[in-house]
Design a protein around this motif. Structure first.
Motif, short mmCIF file in Angstrom:
data_model
loop_
_atom_site.label_atom_id
_atom_site.label_comp_id
_atom_site.label_asym_id
_atom_site.label_seq_id
_atom_site.Cartn_x
_atom_site.Cartn_y
_atom_site.Cartn_z
N GLY A 57 0.82 -1.20 0.00
CA GLY A 57 0.00 0.00 0.00
C GLY A 57 0.85 1.25 0.00
N ALA A 58 0.22 2.38 -0.29
CA ALA A 58 0.92 3.66 -0.32
C ALA A 58 -0.08 4.78 -0.13
CB ALA A 58 1.68 3.83 -1.63
N ARG A 59 0.39 5.88 0.40
CA ARG A 59 -0.44 7.06 0.60
C ARG A 59 0.38 8.31 0.30
NH1 ARG A 59 -4.77 6.35 4.15
NH2 ARG A 59 -5.56 4.23 3.85
N GLY A 60 -0.30 9.39 0.00
CA GLY A 60 0.34 10.68 -0.08
C GLY A 60 1.12 10.93 -1.35
N VAL A 61 2.01 11.91 -1.28
CA VAL A 61 2.72 12.39 -2.46
C VAL A 61 4.24 12.30 -2.27
CG1 VAL A 61 0.89 13.95 -3.17
CG2 VAL A 61 2.64 14.77 -1.57
N LEU A 62 4.95 12.32 -3.41
CA LEU A 62 6.41 12.28 -3.37
C LEU A 62 6.98 13.55 -2.77
CD1 LEU A 62 5.89 9.90 -5.37
CD2 LEU A 62 7.96 10.64 -6.58
N GLU A 63 6.32 14.69 -3.00
CA GLU A 63 6.81 15.97 -2.50
C GLU A 63 5.65 16.90 -2.23
OE1 GLU A 63 9.73 19.68 -3.86
OE2 GLU A 63 9.89 17.73 -4.84
N GLU A 66 3.41 19.07 -4.79
CA GLU A 66 3.36 18.40 -6.09
C GLU A 66 2.23 17.38 -6.08
OE1 GLU A 66 5.23 19.40 -8.53
OE2 GLU A 66 6.42 20.77 -7.30
N ASN A 67 1.87 16.89 -7.26
CA ASN A 67 0.73 15.98 -7.38
C ASN A 67 1.10 14.52 -7.60
OD1 ASN A 67 -1.15 18.12 -7.12
ND2 ASN A 67 -0.90 18.62 -9.30
N GLN A 68 2.38 14.22 -7.75
CA GLN A 68 2.77 12.84 -8.03
C GLN A 68 2.61 11.99 -6.78
OE1 GLN A 68 6.61 12.45 -9.84
NE2 GLN A 68 6.42 10.24 -10.16
N GLU A 69 1.80 10.95 -6.87
CA GLU A 69 1.47 10.13 -5.71
C GLU A 69 2.52 9.05 -5.46
OE1 GLU A 69 -2.43 8.57 -6.33
OE2 GLU A 69 -3.43 10.49 -5.96
N VAL A 70 2.69 8.73 -4.20
CA VAL A 70 3.53 7.60 -3.81
C VAL A 70 2.82 6.31 -4.18
CG1 VAL A 70 4.61 6.40 -1.87
CG2 VAL A 70 4.56 8.91 -1.92
N THR A 71 3.58 5.33 -4.68
CA THR A 71 3.05 3.99 -4.96
C THR A 71 3.94 2.96 -4.27
OG1 THR A 71 4.37 3.44 -6.93
CG2 THR A 71 2.44 4.88 -7.26
N PRO A 72 3.51 1.72 -4.20
CA PRO A 72 4.37 0.68 -3.62
C PRO A 72 5.67 0.49 -4.38
CG PRO A 72 2.09 -0.07 -3.65
CD PRO A 72 2.14 1.21 -4.46
N ASP A 73 5.75 1.02 -5.60
CA ASP A 73 6.97 0.89 -6.40
C ASP A 73 7.84 2.15 -6.35
OD1 ASP A 73 6.40 -1.71 -7.30
OD2 ASP A 73 5.09 -0.93 -8.88
N THR A 74 7.46 3.14 -5.55
CA THR A 74 8.26 4.35 -5.42
C THR A 74 9.53 4.07 -4.63
OG1 THR A 74 6.31 5.77 -5.48
CG2 THR A 74 8.31 6.70 -4.52
N PRO A 75 10.71 4.41 -5.15
CA PRO A 75 11.95 4.18 -4.39
C PRO A 75 12.10 5.21 -3.26
CG PRO A 75 12.37 4.38 -6.77
CD PRO A 75 10.99 4.89 -6.52
N PHE A 76 12.46 4.73 -2.09
CA PHE A 76 12.78 5.55 -0.93
C PHE A 76 14.23 5.28 -0.53
CE2 PHE A 76 8.25 5.55 -0.67
CZ PHE A 76 7.83 6.54 0.22
N LEU A 77 14.90 6.28 -0.01
CA LEU A 77 16.20 6.06 0.61
C LEU A 77 15.94 5.30 1.90
CD1 LEU A 77 19.24 6.60 0.44
CD2 LEU A 77 18.84 8.74 1.68
N HIS A 218 18.17 11.68 -8.35
CA HIS A 218 17.18 10.75 -8.88
C HIS A 218 15.78 11.31 -8.64
CE1 HIS A 218 20.00 7.36 -9.65
NE2 HIS A 218 20.67 7.94 -8.68
N GLU A 219 15.19 11.82 -9.68
CA GLU A 219 13.88 12.47 -9.55
C GLU A 219 12.78 11.47 -9.20
OE1 GLU A 219 13.54 15.55 -9.47
OE2 GLU A 219 15.49 16.21 -10.24
N PRO A 234 10.59 20.27 2.18
CA PRO A 234 11.24 19.30 1.28
C PRO A 234 12.71 19.63 1.07
CG PRO A 234 9.86 20.80 0.02
CD PRO A 234 9.59 21.09 1.47
N LEU A 235 13.50 18.59 0.90
CA LEU A 235 14.90 18.77 0.54
C LEU A 235 14.99 19.41 -0.84
CD1 LEU A 235 16.40 15.35 1.67
CD2 LEU A 235 16.55 17.52 2.87
N ALA A 236 16.09 20.11 -1.07
CA ALA A 236 16.24 20.82 -2.34
C ALA A 236 16.33 19.88 -3.53
CB ALA A 236 17.47 21.73 -2.28
N GLU A 237 16.96 18.71 -3.32
CA GLU A 237 17.11 17.77 -4.41
C GLU A 237 17.29 16.36 -3.87
OE1 GLU A 237 20.59 18.87 -6.61
OE2 GLU A 237 21.96 18.45 -4.96
N ASN A 238 17.01 15.38 -4.70
CA ASN A 238 17.15 13.97 -4.31
C ASN A 238 18.54 13.45 -4.67
OD1 ASN A 238 14.53 13.79 -3.34
ND2 ASN A 238 13.70 13.14 -5.32
#
Length: 473
Positions: A57-63, A66-77, A218-219, A234-238
């Motif tokens: 499962g996943a909730r919320g946004v990458l940043e 912004e409108n891009q949603e988090v998914t179970p396939d979104t990479p996290f550090l 890595h965007e 949010p951090l300035a960059e990934n």
């Protein structure tokens, strides 16, 4: 302090909550109720039961914004969950006959020969019994452009660093242990750390949405968010860092980490022998009863786990090997002090997934009160400066032993407080203020402001007193 503070050990409190009764309510219901309080922009999770992935499962946004949603396939550090990958890589090379667990470090890294840490063994590095301290391992990385051989350059500089304790005598978590192991992997395999882990772990496991920190931006990653006075910034960059990849630089999705847990729990010979996997999840030595190779151990619940804390991201992976059950939770938000913490979010999801009891983190009033007090004190000192100027006649009139004491005592106390903040706090909590600024910039700012404004007030007050006395004379 960061509940802790950089190396993520604050989640050790989870082990005390893993009892028999499962909390009521679904994971989705819990996320609905808890996520707003955490302030987390997004999260992803995955659950393995009886060796099968049963829920992602996943909730919320990458940043935020912004409108891009988090998914179970979104990479996290993943932070220090990465240590389990480094340990797995070492164990692969052990089984290949290229590394001996009880060989000295100097056998693999020539720079350490004859040095103060050359006699540390590979087993001691894996189990955090090398003698390197938490404080030594939490020094902020150098702010410079990284080169492809950055890990080698950084580890070479560690060859002259003396451990804080005699090797093999004390357990103390230190990022240095795994940073050094990453370089050992490079030398023994004749590959850079990133290439080795991708080729020998990520690809065989099928982790298609994962990679190892390589110094690039890595965007596609979930953007980390730092606490900032009750909000998240949010951090300035990934950007990822090569030099810290072995201790905290595996970037992975929840779905991929579920596949990783499947492999670790399957009892089969594949990326590592079944016996090798089991060895990673047993006490590494008498000096390390609650840590194996890259995993914390909880004998009471039979679970193994590791948390991760990177600037703006917090993670938790937990497995119960005897039940072939596991869960991973990834949050793209760093916890504040008392406000906007994500520990309850991560621990609550984990408890529901593995059927453990969890009563929450409590009110956290002490942490909140500490933050508020540190926030108020600089303003109180600034007000006191204005008050001292207004009452300068009374201050200049002070005389005799008691008057001199009342003039100088505030300087002694504020210098003591500044010394505590700048010197003792890093030693007590194992976190230099430079590192604290990377994880909790708001709290680091109010700490520094409290220390500085206190001394400024005391000095200003003395200046008012003695400049007036000299004119009177």
């Amino acid at each position: 302090m960061i509940g802790l503070l950089v190396f993520g050990i604050w989640a050790i409190g989870l082990s005390a909550t893993l009892q028999a009764a499962a909390p009521s309510g679904s994971i989705d219901d819990f996320i609905d109720s808890e996520m707003p309080a955490s302030g987390a922009p997004g999260l992803a999770y995955a659950v393995v039961v009886n060796g099968e992935i049963v829920e992602v499962g996943a909730r919320g946004v990458l940043e935020l914004g912004e409108n891009q949603e988090v998914t179970p396939d979104t990479p996290f550090l993943t932070g220090s969950i990465s240590k389990s990958f480094t340990a797995l890589a070492v164990m692969q090379l052990v089984e290949a006959g290229k590394i001996n667990l009880d060989a000295e470090l100097s056998r693999y890294l020539d720079r350490f020969s004859g040095g103060p840490s050359g006699s540390i063994t590979i087993r001691q590095l894996l189990s955090h019994t090398s003698g390197f301290s938490t404080l030594q391992g939490n020094a902020p990385p150098a702010e410079r452009p990284e080169q492809k051989d950055e890990l080698a350059r950084v580890v070479d500089q560690l060859a002259t660093l003396a451990p804080a304790y005699p090797p093999g005598t004390t357990w103390e978590y230190s990022n240095l242990n795994y940073q050094i192991l990453g370089r050992v992997i490079e030398v023994v395999s004749n590959q850079d750390f990133q290439t080795y882990v991708v080729s020998n772990i990520l690809v065989p496991v099928g982790m298609k949405n994962s990679f190892v920190a390589n110094g690039e931006v890595h965007e596609e990653m979930a953007t980390g968010h730092l606490p900032w006075f009750g909000t998240k910034r949010p951090l300035a960059e990934n950007r990822t860092r090569r030099s810290t990849a072995p201790q905290g630089g595996v970037v992975a999705s929840a779905s991929d980490l579920a596949r990783y847990m499947q492999v670790m729990l399957n009892g089969k010979d594949d990326v590592l022998s079944a016996s090798g996997k089991a060895a990673m999840m047993r006490p590494a030595s008498d000096a390390s009863p609650s840590y194996g190779f890259g995993w914390f151990l909880d004998a009471q619940s039979g679970s193994v786990w590791h948390s991760g804390a990177s600037p703006g991201t917090e993670t938790l992976a937990t497995m119960v090997p005897n039940e072939q059950t596991g869960v991973v939770v990834l949050v793209n938000s760093g916890g504040g002090l008392g406000f906007g913490e994500s520990a309850q979010l991560r621990n609550g999801i984990t408890a529901r997934a593995i059927g453990a009891d969890y009563d929450g983190e409590g009110s956290r009033w002490a942490q909140k009160a500490t933050f508020v007090a540190m926030l108020v004190l600089p303003f109180a000192y600034l007000f006191s400066i204005l008050w001292a100027w207004r009452e300068r006649a009374a201050i200049r009139a002070k005389s005799g032993p008691f008057g001199v004491f009342s003039l100088w005592f505030p300087l002694l106390t504020t210098l003591g407080a500044a010394g505590f903040i700048f010197v003792l706090v890093p030693k007590l909590f194992g976190v230099p203020l430079g590192t604290l600024r990377r994880f909790q910039p708001d709290f680091a700012l109010v700490l520094s402001a409290t220390a500085v404004t206190g001394v400024v007030w005391a000095v200003f007050r003395l200046g008012v007193a003695y400049s007036g006395k000299s004119r009177q004379a």
